[in-house]
Design a protein around this motif. Sequence first.
Motif, PDB file in Angstrom:
ATOM      1  N   LEU A 171     -45.386 -16.882 -12.088  1.00  0.00           N
ATOM      2  CA  LEU A 171     -43.785 -17.596 -13.289  1.00  0.00           C
ATOM      3  C   LEU A 171     -42.713 -17.370 -13.389  1.00  0.00           C
ATOM      4  CD1 LEU A 171     -44.456 -15.609 -16.416  1.00  0.00           C
ATOM      5  CD2 LEU A 171     -43.927 -13.672 -14.980  1.00  0.00           C
ATOM      6  N   PHE A 172     -42.711 -18.531 -14.530  1.00  0.00           N
ATOM      7  CA  PHE A 172     -41.296 -18.855 -14.395  1.00  0.00           C
ATOM      8  C   PHE A 172     -40.875 -18.584 -15.943  1.00  0.00           C
ATOM      9  CE2 PHE A 172     -38.310 -22.124 -16.715  1.00  0.00           C
ATOM     10  CZ  PHE A 172     -38.095 -22.374 -16.139  1.00  0.00           C
ATOM     11  N   VAL A 173     -39.426 -18.166 -15.949  1.00  0.00           N
ATOM     12  CA  VAL A 173     -38.661 -17.951 -17.085  1.00  0.00           C
ATOM     13  C   VAL A 173     -37.619 -18.190 -16.843  1.00  0.00           C
ATOM     14  CG1 VAL A 173     -37.426 -15.403 -18.425  1.00  0.00           C
ATOM     15  CG2 VAL A 173     -39.949 -15.545 -17.003  1.00  0.00           C
ATOM     16  N   THR A 197     -42.338 -13.604 -23.585  1.00  0.00           N
ATOM     17  CA  THR A 197     -41.996 -14.699 -23.060  1.00  0.00           C
ATOM     18  C   THR A 197     -43.866 -13.919 -21.930  1.00  0.00           C
ATOM     19  OG1 THR A 197     -40.423 -16.154 -23.927  1.00  0.00           O
ATOM     20  CG2 THR A 197     -41.414 -16.409 -21.203  1.00  0.00           C
ATOM     21  N   MET A 198     -43.469 -13.462 -21.455  1.00  0.00           N
ATOM     22  CA  MET A 198     -43.725 -12.457 -20.399  1.00  0.00           C
ATOM     23  C   MET A 198     -44.880 -12.462 -20.785  1.00  0.00           C
ATOM     24  SD  MET A 198     -41.330 -10.367 -18.074  1.00  0.00           S
ATOM     25  CE  MET A 198     -41.693 -10.347 -16.363  1.00  0.00           C
ATOM     26  N   VAL A 207     -47.611 -12.576  -9.212  1.00  0.00           N
ATOM     27  CA  VAL A 207     -47.151 -13.548  -9.179  1.00  0.00           C
ATOM     28  C   VAL A 207     -46.053 -13.465  -8.666  1.00  0.00           C
ATOM     29  CG1 VAL A 207     -48.259 -14.244 -11.468  1.00  0.00           C
ATOM     30  CG2 VAL A 207     -46.215 -12.786 -10.928  1.00  0.00           C
ATOM     31  N   VAL A 208     -44.694 -14.583  -8.359  1.00  0.00           N
ATOM     32  CA  VAL A 208     -44.238 -15.186  -7.506  1.00  0.00           C
ATOM     33  C   VAL A 208     -43.097 -15.132  -9.046  1.00  0.00           C
ATOM     34  CG1 VAL A 208     -41.950 -16.382  -6.048  1.00  0.00           C
ATOM     35  CG2 VAL A 208     -44.965 -15.360  -5.483  1.00  0.00           C
ATOM     36  N   ILE A 209     -42.433 -14.260  -9.209  1.00  0.00           N
ATOM     37  CA  ILE A 209     -41.201 -14.577 -10.672  1.00  0.00           C
ATOM     38  C   ILE A 209     -39.903 -15.819 -10.363  1.00  0.00           C
ATOM     39  CG2 ILE A 209     -40.529 -13.639 -12.402  1.00  0.00           C
ATOM     40  CD1 ILE A 209     -41.384 -11.409 -12.492  1.00  0.00           C
ATOM     41  N   ILE A 210     -40.126 -17.141 -10.995  1.00  0.00           N
ATOM     42  CA  ILE A 210     -38.855 -17.687 -10.838  1.00  0.00           C
ATOM     43  C   ILE A 210     -37.970 -18.245 -12.189  1.00  0.00           C
ATOM     44  CG2 ILE A 210     -39.565 -18.296  -8.212  1.00  0.00           C
ATOM     45  CD1 ILE A 210     -39.962 -21.032  -9.982  1.00  0.00           C
ATOM     46  N   LEU A 213     -36.260 -27.637 -24.166  1.00  0.00           N
ATOM     47  CA  LEU A 213     -36.525 -25.888 -22.938  1.00  0.00           C
ATOM     48  C   LEU A 213     -37.715 -25.672 -22.876  1.00  0.00           C
ATOM     49  CD1 LEU A 213     -33.741 -24.295 -24.277  1.00  0.00           C
ATOM     50  CD2 LEU A 213     -33.187 -26.112 -22.117  1.00  0.00           C
ATOM     51  N   VAL A 214     -37.854 -25.128 -22.122  1.00  0.00           N
ATOM     52  CA  VAL A 214     -38.547 -24.676 -20.561  1.00  0.00           C
ATOM     53  C   VAL A 214     -38.874 -23.380 -21.138  1.00  0.00           C
ATOM     54  CG1 VAL A 214     -40.644 -23.914 -19.244  1.00  0.00           C
ATOM     55  CG2 VAL A 214     -40.310 -26.803 -20.226  1.00  0.00           C
ATOM     56  N   LEU A 215     -39.102 -22.549 -22.003  1.00  0.00           N
ATOM     57  CA  LEU A 215     -39.333 -21.682 -21.939  1.00  0.00           C
ATOM     58  C   LEU A 215     -40.059 -20.209 -20.830  1.00  0.00           C
ATOM     59  CD1 LEU A 215     -37.953 -19.963 -25.932  1.00  0.00           C
ATOM     60  CD2 LEU A 215     -36.746 -21.050 -23.571  1.00  0.00           C
ATOM     61  N   GLY A 216     -40.339 -20.462 -20.499  1.00  0.00           N
ATOM     62  CA  GLY A 216     -41.822 -19.720 -19.819  1.00  0.00           C
ATOM     63  C   GLY A 216     -42.441 -20.684 -19.645  1.00  0.00           C
TER      64      GLY A 216
END
Length: 243
Positions: free
Chosen positions: A67-69, A84-85, A34-37, A47-50
């Motif tokens: 993957l968004f955190v 979350t991950m 993944v590309v993590i941002i 709120l979007v947490l992930g």
Amino acid sequence: MQDPKHTDAASRLVATLERTWTAIQHRHPDLPDVVIITGAGRVPGGLVLGHFAAHCWKVGDDDRHELFVGGEGLRRGARDVLATMLHEAGHGLAAARNLKDTSRQGRYHNAKYKALAEELGIEVTHHPIMGYSTTTLPDPTAERYGAELAALERALTLHRYVVGIIDEDNDSGPESVKVTPPPDDPDQPSKRRTPVYECGCEEPRRLRMSKRAFEAGPITCGMCGEAFEDREDPEEAALELAA
């Protein structure tokens, strides 16, 4: 003047998140790259947490998922960030195995997702709107990822400010939380809007009516057989960008 200890705080955080994902991949070899941002997770009412989003990036000649955190969620600490991950890793395994683990535009987590979550070592309980989304990190899994948790603790020296009041009592899982905006929030609409309700079809049908009319009795879609639900619910709106 900026504290020299924190000049590279953001890059160290992302590097630590990347190493944590690699550690999950070592235990689950078919979990994709993944590309993590990270960044602002704020959406209307929450709120979007992930989130895990398939086929979003081109890296060299490779297709890569995202993957968004959420930056606001970093304040929760290492254990919740890892949860979350691992939650998003469940969606990653589903993408790799071509499994349909969600419905309702990715919001409802079905039994296939539950099985993937348990494979990853997290516990998921059923939420009335989001399905098997509410996630906890059991102690044995935390112990298994002890080195990664310690590294996350060291890296979590920053988080994005939250505008509003987080509703901790109505958390639906590691992907979103409700937020009550302050009364003077300039981002909130000044006019009342008629709520929009949608069914459970793959491409949801939508109805607009007053809340009083909606609450008078259930309205069922003749195609999917499911009841129309309020898509303006903050939790629902937040998760349109999640998973």
